[in-house]
Design an enzyme around this catalytic site. Structure first.
Site, PDB file in Angstrom:
ATOM      1  N   ASP A  99       0.850  -1.302   0.102  1.00  0.00           N
ATOM      2  CA  ASP A  99      -0.126  -0.117   0.027  1.00  0.00           C
ATOM      3  C   ASP A  99       1.022   1.188  -0.106  1.00  0.00           C
ATOM      4  O   ASP A  99       1.903   1.223   1.012  1.00  0.00           O
ATOM      5  CB  ASP A  99      -0.921   0.212   1.322  1.00  0.00           C
ATOM      6  CG  ASP A  99      -2.279  -0.042   0.875  1.00  0.00           C
ATOM      7  OD1 ASP A  99      -2.707   1.173   0.242  1.00  0.00           O
ATOM      8  OD2 ASP A  99      -3.018  -0.739   1.184  1.00  0.00           O
ATOM      9  N   ASP A 201      -3.401   4.492  -2.374  1.00  0.00           N
ATOM     10  CA  ASP A 201      -4.506   4.877  -1.770  1.00  0.00           C
ATOM     11  C   ASP A 201      -5.159   6.048  -1.993  1.00  0.00           C
ATOM     12  O   ASP A 201      -4.496   7.161  -2.512  1.00  0.00           O
ATOM     13  CB  ASP A 201      -4.221   4.826  -0.259  1.00  0.00           C
ATOM     14  CG  ASP A 201      -5.310   5.137   0.663  1.00  0.00           C
ATOM     15  OD1 ASP A 201      -6.312   4.453   0.941  1.00  0.00           O
ATOM     16  OD2 ASP A 201      -5.156   6.143   1.291  1.00  0.00           O
ATOM     17  N   GLU A 264      -6.784   3.171  -6.140  1.00  0.00           N
ATOM     18  CA  GLU A 264      -7.982   3.238  -5.491  1.00  0.00           C
ATOM     19  C   GLU A 264      -8.687   4.252  -5.654  1.00  0.00           C
ATOM     20  O   GLU A 264      -8.480   5.533  -5.552  1.00  0.00           O
ATOM     21  CB  GLU A 264      -7.746   3.190  -3.941  1.00  0.00           C
ATOM     22  CG  GLU A 264      -9.170   3.016  -3.106  1.00  0.00           C
ATOM     23  CD  GLU A 264      -9.039   3.573  -1.721  1.00  0.00           C
ATOM     24  OE1 GLU A 264      -9.851   3.152  -0.726  1.00  0.00           O
ATOM     25  OE2 GLU A 264      -8.240   4.376  -1.539  1.00  0.00           O
ATOM     26  N   HIS A 325     -10.951  -3.870   2.762  1.00  0.00           N
ATOM     27  CA  HIS A 325     -10.994  -3.369   4.276  1.00  0.00           C
ATOM     28  C   HIS A 325     -11.883  -2.370   4.686  1.00  0.00           C
ATOM     29  O   HIS A 325     -12.265  -2.024   5.709  1.00  0.00           O
ATOM     30  CB  HIS A 325      -9.752  -3.103   4.502  1.00  0.00           C
ATOM     31  CG  HIS A 325      -9.003  -1.973   3.901  1.00  0.00           C
ATOM     32  ND1 HIS A 325      -8.892  -2.105   2.367  1.00  0.00           N
ATOM     33  CD2 HIS A 325      -8.773  -0.889   4.327  1.00  0.00           C
ATOM     34  CE1 HIS A 325      -8.327  -0.806   2.039  1.00  0.00           C
ATOM     35  NE2 HIS A 325      -8.314  -0.123   3.061  1.00  0.00           N
ATOM     36  N   ASP A 326     -12.374  -1.835   3.552  1.00  0.00           N
ATOM     37  CA  ASP A 326     -13.466  -0.609   3.798  1.00  0.00           C
ATOM     38  C   ASP A 326     -14.766  -0.943   3.519  1.00  0.00           C
ATOM     39  O   ASP A 326     -15.683  -0.282   3.819  1.00  0.00           O
ATOM     40  CB  ASP A 326     -12.916   0.598   2.866  1.00  0.00           C
ATOM     41  CG  ASP A 326     -11.768   1.314   3.291  1.00  0.00           C
ATOM     42  OD1 ASP A 326     -11.368   1.183   4.439  1.00  0.00           O
ATOM     43  OD2 ASP A 326     -10.948   1.549   2.476  1.00  0.00           O
TER      44      ASP A 326
END
Length: 526
Positions: A99, A201, A264, A325-326
């Site tokens: 990430d 991200d 993302e 994860h979100d």
């Protein structure tokens, strides 16, 4: 599939490091734990592991507030631990993706400490500082993604700084050339260590409006929606200049062989695909979240797939995501049978699939008691269902009291059904969802049609969505997915051969076209 790049025919597996495997008994997963579980990934058959942030951090947002981009948090281990993990992953044929969080740092990062030291500090312009409005309030109406204003006042210097997320996560000024150089050097640091790519991200947030204009109101906003959605993010996100930044990042990766850049991006489809860049010089894979938000029925899923395929620019490689994860886990959104159907959908559509850890077990969101809540979003906007903890719980490896995850107290509760839903138990079950994932992955890797072949929609009839995959030199394959609760018959030509069903309760061989409730099949056409 030697004529395609690894990330085109491969499968990406996302690991939330706090929750994968704890090796030292502190209840938090770590790099050594991931290393010890590499054999699970190799056995499953995936090609790459993407690890959510592992850098030094005060953990205000669990690693997305970074204090040092070129280190490892002691919670997770050391650089030596990372190097060992990387070496052993590569030895198993697994790629490693990190990430990269370039939009903001921690407020404890040395850069921000310098920036807030005085208005004249050389790093002042590394962040977004503005004078108060005429009334002394924030410079504009921009909101933070986790609730409240996006601006925090600094008493010492008399200005506000902008943060798209928590006040502990000040946004960097990507219009500053020095910031760009420093952040691109971070990429080079990890590429030089052998990292195979990055998931970037919130890549669409990096550039803000140069005039800091107010965002317009969102007239469609409803009280059950997040506070950030009160406004349209016209001036605080997806600015035209962002594509130059993405191209610069891509240029860094292109100096190294076969590296992957994932972005993302939560944007409407027509804006999402722009991140492939001019002449395909942007992100290799702008993350496609269409399945995460689509209504779970045949007609809607078929529409989503068709629109995405049609929107892809020439040369743009597709990708698909079910969970992360979100977001809520896929099994929570569609149920146990639906999760099996979703597995077949994910692994038979054209493009690169990303699998979220635990989805191969049919893991559902785990209820979190109020006193166990960790997620700052849930704490800032309680009761609206935005908490992400339920999708971040520990991986259950066996049926023991702490699921083989830790010898200590796990940082989040373990799934209450872990005695039955765990890797060891499901691996022994010939009809489990884990066995289904493994067989789907093996079939995908053994058939060019599924890995890199052409996609053709066959039809949508009632609750059934069917499509075919084709590759030169192979028999075409048909995938038929029944989203309904009742049996459905599919019209098929003579001589079709069943390869795999989601229930794993049919033998390979002739298939009469009758699909059970929420059943999917892959058949070979003669």
């Amino acid at each position: 599939m030697s004529d395609t790049l690894w990330w085109q025919h491969g499968i990406v597996y996302q690991i939330y490091p706090r929750s994968f495997q704890d090796s030292n008994g502190d209840g938090i997963g770590d790099l050594e734990g991931i290393r010890r579980r590499l054999d699970h990934l190799a056995w499953l058959g995936v090609d790459a592991l993407w690890i959510s942030p592992i850098y030094p951090s005060p953990m205000a947002d669990f690693g997305y507030d970074i204090a040092d981009y070129c280190g490892i948090s002691p919670i997770f281990g050391t650089l030596a631990d990372f190097d060992r993990l990387l070496e052993e992953a590569h030895a198993r044929g697994l790629k490693v993706i990190l990430d990269f969080v370039p939009n903001h740092t921690s407020d404890q990062h040395p850069w921000f400490r310098e920036s807030r030291a005085s208005r004249h500090n050389p790093k002042r312009d590394w962040y977004l500082w503005r004078d108060p409005a005429a009334d002394g309030g924030p410079p504009n109406n921009w909101l933070a993604n986790f609730g409240g204003s996006g601006w925090t006042f600094d008493e010492a210097t008399g200005q506000y700084y902008y943060h798209a997320f928590l006040k502990e996560q000040p946004d960097l000024n990507w219009r500053n050339p020095e910031v760009r150089r420093a952040m691109l050097d971070v990429l080079r640091f990890w590429l030089g260590r052998g990292v195979d790519g990055f998931r970037v991200d919130v890549i669409w947030l990096l550039i803000k409006d140069e005039q800091f204009r107010d965002n317009p109101p969102n007239l469609a906003w409803q009280p059950h929606q997040a506070g950030i959605d009160r406004l349209l993010q016209r001036y605080s996100a997806d600015r035209p200049e962002i594509h130059d930044v993405v191209t610069e990042m891509r240029g860094v990766l292109d100096a190294y062989p076969e590296r992957l850049l994932i972005g993302e991006i939560y944007l409407p489809l027509e804006r999402l695909v722009a991140y492939y860049g001019r002449d395909m010089r942007g992100a290799h894979l702008p993350f496609n979240f269409q399945l995460v938000f689509a209504a779970w029925n045949a007609r809607e899923i078929a529409r989503v797939v068709a629109e995405y395929e049609a929107a892809l620019p020439e040369g743009g490689w597709p990708n698909w995501v079910l969970s992360n994860h979100d977001q809520k886990r896929i099994a929570t959104r569609v149920g146990a049978a639906g999760a099996r159907l979703a597995a077949m959908l994910l692994l038979t559509l054209r493009g690169t699939p990303t699998l979220y850890y635990g989805d191969e077990l049919g893991l559902e969101n785990v209820p979190i008691a109020p006193d166990r809540v960790q997620d700052p979003w849930e704490k800032n906007e309680p009761g609206l269902g935005f908490g992400r903890d339920p999708a971040r719980t520990p991986m259950p490896w066996d049926g023991s009291a702490k699921a083989g995850f830790t010898t200590g107290e796990p940082w989040l509760p373990i799934n209450p059904d872990h005695a039955a839903r765990n890797v060891a138990g499901l691996a022994r079950d010939e009809r489990s969802i884990l066995t289904l994932y493994r067989r789907l992955i093996a079939l995908r890797q053994g058939r060019r049609a599924l890995g890199v072949g052409r996609y053709e929609e066959a039809h949508v009839e009632g609750d059934v969505f069917a499509y075919s995959r084709h590759a030169e030199g192979e028999a075409p394959l048909l995938v038929a997915l029944n989203f309904g609760k009742a049996p459905q018959r599919v019209a098929l030509p003579e001589g079709v051969r069943l390869l795999l069903s989601t229930g794993l309760d049919r033998r390979e061989g002739p298939f009469d076209g009758l699909l059970g409730p929420e059943e999917g099949v892959i058949v070979e056409l003669s």
